[in-house]
Structure formats: structure tokens, C-alpha cells
Design a protein around this motif. Structure first.
Motif, short mmCIF file in Angstrom:
data_model
loop_
_atom_site.label_atom_id
_atom_site.label_comp_id
_atom_site.label_asym_id
_atom_site.label_seq_id
_atom_site.Cartn_x
_atom_site.Cartn_y
_atom_site.Cartn_z
N GLN A 2 0.84 -1.18 0.00
CA GLN A 2 0.00 0.00 0.00
C GLN A 2 0.88 1.24 0.00
O GLN A 2 1.89 1.31 0.71
CB GLN A 2 -0.88 -0.01 1.25
N VAL A 3 0.49 2.22 -0.82
CA VAL A 3 1.20 3.49 -0.90
C VAL A 3 0.18 4.61 -0.77
O VAL A 3 -0.83 4.61 -1.46
CB VAL A 3 1.97 3.63 -2.24
N LEU A 4 0.46 5.56 0.11
CA LEU A 4 -0.44 6.69 0.28
C LEU A 4 -0.09 7.80 -0.71
O LEU A 4 1.08 8.10 -0.91
CB LEU A 4 -0.33 7.23 1.71
N VAL A 5 -1.11 8.38 -1.32
CA VAL A 5 -0.92 9.49 -2.26
C VAL A 5 -1.22 10.77 -1.50
O VAL A 5 -2.33 10.98 -1.04
CB VAL A 5 -1.84 9.36 -3.49
N LEU A 14 4.22 6.91 -7.19
CA LEU A 14 4.76 5.88 -8.09
C LEU A 14 6.21 5.56 -7.76
O LEU A 14 6.63 4.41 -7.78
CB LEU A 14 4.65 6.34 -9.55
N ARG A 15 7.00 6.61 -7.47
CA ARG A 15 8.40 6.39 -7.09
C ARG A 15 8.48 5.54 -5.84
O ARG A 15 9.29 4.61 -5.77
CB ARG A 15 9.11 7.73 -6.86
N VAL A 16 7.64 5.85 -4.86
CA VAL A 16 7.65 5.09 -3.60
C VAL A 16 7.24 3.64 -3.88
O VAL A 16 7.84 2.70 -3.35
CB VAL A 16 6.72 5.75 -2.57
N LYS A 19 10.05 1.72 -5.55
CA LYS A 19 11.12 1.43 -4.60
C LYS A 19 10.74 0.26 -3.70
O LYS A 19 11.55 -0.62 -3.43
CB LYS A 19 11.41 2.68 -3.76
N LYS A 20 9.47 0.24 -3.25
CA LYS A 20 9.00 -0.87 -2.41
C LYS A 20 9.03 -2.18 -3.18
O LYS A 20 9.43 -3.23 -2.65
CB LYS A 20 7.59 -0.59 -1.90
N MET A 21 8.58 -2.14 -4.44
CA MET A 21 8.57 -3.35 -5.26
C MET A 21 9.99 -3.85 -5.50
O MET A 21 10.24 -5.06 -5.48
CB MET A 21 7.85 -3.09 -6.58
#
Length: 85
Positions: A2-5, A14-16, A19-21
Motif C-alpha cells: 500500500q502506498v499513500l498518495v 509511483l516512485r515510492v 522502490k518498495k517493489m
């Protein structure tokens, strides 16, 4: 995953996410699953990865004990120093 926008900043999100992937190894897994890998090739690859990891651990240990010189620092890139505001 999960990524918060924040503030509708999708580029940063998207960058975050990428990086997580990358950290989770998803890109490597997707590339590996594109084509069938024979069991013998898989064993060979996994054995080579294990050898690489063990050599890295041994190298780090030797550096900590002072048997090997520490790794050379990479010089700062001029583009990274002059960031736009």
C-alpha cells in the motif's frame, strides 16, 4: 502493498511504489516468471546466488576485522549536487 498518495502527487507515489517493489524483489520475480526455467537451471542459479551471498558476507566480515581495506567511496555526481529548487 500500500502506498499513500499525498496532495494528489501521483509521481511521488509511483516512485515510492517502485522502490518498495524493488526492495521486495517483485521485478526480479516477474522477470523470472516470463519464461519457464528448467529445474537444473534453477538449481544452478540458486547455488550461484548462495555463493555470491556467502562471499559478500565473508568480504564484509574481513573488512570489519581490518583484513581488507574498506570499500572506496564513490564521488558525488555534479548533477546530484545541483538540485533544482
Amino acid at each position: 502493498m500500500q502506498v499513500l498518495v499525498r496532495d494528489n502527487n501521483i509521481d511521488q507515489a509511483l516512485r515510492v511504489l517502485k522502490k518498495k517493489m524493488q526492495r521486495e524483489g517483485l521485478f526480479r520475480e516477474m522477470k523470472a516468471r516470463r519464461a519457464y526455467e528448467k529445474p537444473s537451471e534453477k538449481r544452478t542459479r540458486e547455488k550461484a546466488e548462495a555463493i555470491r551471498r556467502s562471499r559478500k558476507v565473508a568480504r564484509k566480515k574481513a573488512q570489519r576485522e581490518g583484513l581488507l581495506p574498506p570499500p572506496k567511496k564513490k564521488p558525488m555526481d555534479a548533477r546530484r549536487l545541483a538540485r533544482p529548487a
